[in-house]
Design a protein around this motif. Structure first.
Motif, PDB file in Angstrom:
ATOM      1  N   LYS A   8      -5.753  26.458  50.350  1.00  0.00           N
ATOM      2  CA  LYS A   8      -4.624  25.800  49.710  1.00  0.00           C
ATOM      3  C   LYS A   8      -5.036  24.450  49.162  1.00  0.00           C
ATOM      4  O   LYS A   8      -5.755  23.700  49.797  1.00  0.00           O
ATOM      5  CB  LYS A   8      -3.484  25.623  50.726  1.00  0.00           C
ATOM      6  CG  LYS A   8      -2.227  25.009  50.132  1.00  0.00           C
ATOM      7  CD  LYS A   8      -1.162  24.883  51.202  1.00  0.00           C
ATOM      8  CE  LYS A   8       0.109  24.245  50.643  1.00  0.00           C
ATOM      9  NZ  LYS A   8       1.149  24.090  51.692  1.00  0.00           N
ATOM     10  N   HIS A   9      -4.586  24.151  47.944  1.00  0.00           N
ATOM     11  CA  HIS A   9      -4.882  22.852  47.338  1.00  0.00           C
ATOM     12  C   HIS A   9      -4.233  21.733  48.148  1.00  0.00           C
ATOM     13  O   HIS A   9      -3.066  21.811  48.512  1.00  0.00           O
ATOM     14  CB  HIS A   9      -4.348  22.828  45.902  1.00  0.00           C
ATOM     15  CG  HIS A   9      -4.228  21.458  45.333  1.00  0.00           C
ATOM     16  ND1 HIS A   9      -5.319  20.628  45.171  1.00  0.00           N
ATOM     17  CD2 HIS A   9      -3.151  20.755  44.901  1.00  0.00           C
ATOM     18  CE1 HIS A   9      -4.911  19.482  44.658  1.00  0.00           C
ATOM     19  NE2 HIS A   9      -3.609  19.532  44.486  1.00  0.00           N
ATOM     20  N   ILE A  10      -5.001  20.722  48.441  1.00  0.00           N
ATOM     21  CA  ILE A  10      -4.470  19.571  49.169  1.00  0.00           C
ATOM     22  C   ILE A  10      -4.337  18.413  48.190  1.00  0.00           C
ATOM     23  O   ILE A  10      -5.269  18.105  47.446  1.00  0.00           O
ATOM     24  CB  ILE A  10      -5.376  19.184  50.361  1.00  0.00           C
ATOM     25  CG1 ILE A  10      -4.710  18.081  51.187  1.00  0.00           C
ATOM     26  CG2 ILE A  10      -6.759  18.763  49.908  1.00  0.00           C
ATOM     27  CD1 ILE A  10      -5.409  17.816  52.504  1.00  0.00           C
ATOM     28  N   LYS A  11      -3.171  17.795  48.167  1.00  0.00           N
ATOM     29  CA  LYS A  11      -2.953  16.694  47.240  1.00  0.00           C
ATOM     30  C   LYS A  11      -3.512  15.390  47.791  1.00  0.00           C
ATOM     31  O   LYS A  11      -3.532  15.151  48.993  1.00  0.00           O
ATOM     32  CB  LYS A  11      -1.463  16.537  46.957  1.00  0.00           C
ATOM     33  CG  LYS A  11      -0.930  17.540  45.943  1.00  0.00           C
ATOM     34  CD  LYS A  11       0.442  17.133  45.462  1.00  0.00           C
ATOM     35  CE  LYS A  11       0.854  17.951  44.248  1.00  0.00           C
ATOM     36  NZ  LYS A  11       2.148  17.468  43.701  1.00  0.00           N
ATOM     37  N   ILE A  12      -3.960  14.543  46.852  1.00  0.00           N
ATOM     38  CA  ILE A  12      -4.485  13.231  47.195  1.00  0.00           C
ATOM     39  C   ILE A  12      -3.611  12.192  46.516  1.00  0.00           C
ATOM     40  O   ILE A  12      -3.485  12.183  45.309  1.00  0.00           O
ATOM     41  CB  ILE A  12      -5.933  13.057  46.704  1.00  0.00           C
ATOM     42  CG1 ILE A  12      -6.762  14.291  46.971  1.00  0.00           C
ATOM     43  CG2 ILE A  12      -6.532  11.813  47.312  1.00  0.00           C
ATOM     44  CD1 ILE A  12      -6.855  14.688  48.398  1.00  0.00           C
ATOM     45  N   LEU A  13      -3.014  11.341  47.293  1.00  0.00           N
ATOM     46  CA  LEU A  13      -2.119  10.317  46.756  1.00  0.00           C
ATOM     47  C   LEU A  13      -2.823   8.975  46.685  1.00  0.00           C
ATOM     48  O   LEU A  13      -3.307   8.458  47.666  1.00  0.00           O
ATOM     49  CB  LEU A  13      -0.866  10.208  47.639  1.00  0.00           C
ATOM     50  CG  LEU A  13       0.078   9.059  47.326  1.00  0.00           C
ATOM     51  CD1 LEU A  13       0.630   9.171  45.913  1.00  0.00           C
ATOM     52  CD2 LEU A  13       1.194   8.972  48.339  1.00  0.00           C
ATOM     53  N   GLY A  14      -2.857   8.396  45.500  1.00  0.00           N
ATOM     54  CA  GLY A  14      -3.472   7.088  45.316  1.00  0.00           C
ATOM     55  C   GLY A  14      -2.425   5.998  45.267  1.00  0.00           C
ATOM     56  O   GLY A  14      -1.454   6.093  44.548  1.00  0.00           O
ATOM     57  N   ILE A  15      -2.619   4.945  46.068  1.00  0.00           N
ATOM     58  CA  ILE A  15      -1.665   3.828  46.055  1.00  0.00           C
ATOM     59  C   ILE A  15      -2.428   2.534  45.781  1.00  0.00           C
ATOM     60  O   ILE A  15      -3.475   2.285  46.344  1.00  0.00           O
ATOM     61  CB  ILE A  15      -0.877   3.734  47.369  1.00  0.00           C
ATOM     62  CG1 ILE A  15       0.080   4.897  47.462  1.00  0.00           C
ATOM     63  CG2 ILE A  15      -0.152   2.402  47.448  1.00  0.00           C
ATOM     64  CD1 ILE A  15       0.989   4.889  48.667  1.00  0.00           C
ATOM     65  N   THR A  16      -1.872   1.715  44.891  1.00  0.00           N
ATOM     66  CA  THR A  16      -2.552   0.480  44.518  1.00  0.00           C
ATOM     67  C   THR A  16      -1.562  -0.653  44.385  1.00  0.00           C
ATOM     68  O   THR A  16      -0.348  -0.438  44.419  1.00  0.00           O
ATOM     69  CB  THR A  16      -3.299   0.657  43.187  1.00  0.00           C
ATOM     70  OG1 THR A  16      -4.121  -0.472  42.958  1.00  0.00           O
ATOM     71  CG2 THR A  16      -2.331   0.834  42.042  1.00  0.00           C
ATOM     72  N   GLY A  17      -2.078  -1.849  44.189  1.00  0.00           N
ATOM     73  CA  GLY A  17      -1.240  -3.028  44.004  1.00  0.00           C
ATOM     74  C   GLY A  17      -2.067  -4.277  44.194  1.00  0.00           C
ATOM     75  O   GLY A  17      -3.177  -4.210  44.721  1.00  0.00           O
ATOM     76  N   GLY A  18      -1.550  -5.401  43.771  1.00  0.00           N
ATOM     77  CA  GLY A  18      -2.271  -6.652  43.886  1.00  0.00           C
ATOM     78  C   GLY A  18      -2.332  -7.163  45.313  1.00  0.00           C
ATOM     79  O   GLY A  18      -1.753  -6.577  46.233  1.00  0.00           O
ATOM     80  N   VAL A  19      -3.020  -8.255  45.498  1.00  0.00           N
ATOM     81  CA  VAL A  19      -3.160  -8.863  46.811  1.00  0.00           C
ATOM     82  C   VAL A  19      -1.782  -9.232  47.356  1.00  0.00           C
ATOM     83  O   VAL A  19      -0.906  -9.682  46.628  1.00  0.00           O
ATOM     84  CB  VAL A  19      -4.066 -10.116  46.739  1.00  0.00           C
ATOM     85  CG1 VAL A  19      -3.470 -11.176  45.838  1.00  0.00           C
ATOM     86  CG2 VAL A  19      -4.340 -10.690  48.121  1.00  0.00           C
ATOM     87  N   GLY A  20      -1.585  -8.998  48.651  1.00  0.00           N
ATOM     88  CA  GLY A  20      -0.315  -9.340  49.283  1.00  0.00           C
ATOM     89  C   GLY A  20       0.813  -8.385  49.005  1.00  0.00           C
ATOM     90  O   GLY A  20       1.975  -8.700  49.269  1.00  0.00           O
ATOM     91  N   ALA A  21       0.497  -7.198  48.503  1.00  0.00           N
ATOM     92  CA  ALA A  21       1.549  -6.230  48.178  1.00  0.00           C
ATOM     93  C   ALA A  21       2.094  -5.519  49.410  1.00  0.00           C
ATOM     94  O   ALA A  21       3.133  -4.869  49.348  1.00  0.00           O
ATOM     95  CB  ALA A  21       1.026  -5.199  47.173  1.00  0.00           C
ATOM     96  N   GLY A  22       1.393  -5.610  50.527  1.00  0.00           N
ATOM     97  CA  GLY A  22       1.851  -4.940  51.749  1.00  0.00           C
ATOM     98  C   GLY A  22       1.397  -3.503  51.850  1.00  0.00           C
ATOM     99  O   GLY A  22       2.068  -2.683  52.488  1.00  0.00           O
ATOM    100  N   LYS A  23       0.252  -3.187  51.286  1.00  0.00           N
ATOM    101  CA  LYS A  23      -0.229  -1.806  51.289  1.00  0.00           C
ATOM    102  C   LYS A  23      -0.561  -1.295  52.684  1.00  0.00           C
ATOM    103  O   LYS A  23      -0.387  -0.122  52.982  1.00  0.00           O
ATOM    104  CB  LYS A  23      -1.440  -1.682  50.359  1.00  0.00           C
ATOM    105  CG  LYS A  23      -1.102  -1.898  48.902  1.00  0.00           C
ATOM    106  CD  LYS A  23      -2.321  -1.812  48.015  1.00  0.00           C
ATOM    107  CE  LYS A  23      -3.310  -2.897  48.300  1.00  0.00           C
ATOM    108  NZ  LYS A  23      -2.744  -4.265  48.088  1.00  0.00           N
TER     109      LYS A  23
END
Length: 220
Positions: free
Chosen positions: A18-33
């Motif tokens: 089964k295909h597994i999805k990859i989620l990319g999350i980004t943001g600037g410094v201090g974004a709370g990632k």
């Protein structure tokens, strides 16, 4: 030293799996990632891979990446225990733009290979619902080529300034200077499939956006 801030989704085509999805999350410094990564891991049991940590692993003694870095920049970048001293390496490369590019040509492919191997392993195990990759320079390093989606974590500038002052002791001037060297809000929004507003002091507001996004974007 090396900061990446995107979370990615990579398509792995494996016959019978089964295909597994990859989620990319980004943001600037201090974004709370970091808060968001912890939430995705705890609530959804997603596999979270931070590319900065992956780079550390790729640069450890005994790896091809380690050998190439030492051969290129010399043994003076090593600590007494034989590991790479990142401050010493930074001092060398940031004094010369061409050396930054040379280092990136060594490290970035090694990190991408590591990511692909980890995705392959998770696909074979089939035990996680999706994979989350976090980095600062996902677009610059063309991680969009191996993503299903990239989500942008947005925070109002004044909120970001207050948070970085509290967590890292940054002055407002330092935060603004750092932000000036990162992608603009407009650029982030242009290349991302979803924007999560993490400006509220009530983190539940952020969690609700994530829950809704995972459902409507086909991750659940």
């Amino acid at each position: 030293m090396f900061r990446w801030k995107w979370i990615l989704i990579y398509r792995v085509e494996v016959t019978g799996m089964k295909h597994i999805k990859i989620l990319g999350i980004t943001g600037g410094v201090g974004a709370g990632k970091s808060t968001i990564l912890a939430y995705l891991s705890k609530k959804y049991q997603a596999r979270v891979i931070e590319l900065d940590k992956a780079a550390h692993l790729c640069m450890q003694h005994g790896t091809d990446c380690f050998d190439r870095i030492v051969n290129t920049f010399g043994r003076e970048i090593l600590t007494e225990d034989g590991s790479i001293c990142r401050p010493a390496l930074s001092k060398i490369v940031f004094a010369d733009r061409s050396k930054v590019e040379e280092l990136n040509r060594i490290v970035h492919p090694a990190v991408k290979n590591y990511i692909r191997e980890e995705i392959q392993k998770e696909t074979e195990k089939g035990s996680v619902p999706f994979i989350v990759l976090e980095a600062a320079l996902l677009l610059e390093d063309h991680y969009d080529e191996i993503c299903d989606e990239i989500w942008y974590i947005y925070v109002e500038d004044e909120v970001r300034i207050a948070r970085l002052s509290s967590s890292r002791g940054y002055t407002p001037e330092k935060t603004r200077a750092v932000l000036k060297n990162q992608k603009s809000d407009k650029e982030f929004r242009r290349f991302c499939q979803l924007v999560i507003d993490n400006s509220s002091d009530n983190v539940e507001n952020t969690y609700k956006q994530i829950d809704r996004g995972l459902g409507t974007h086909g991750f659940l």
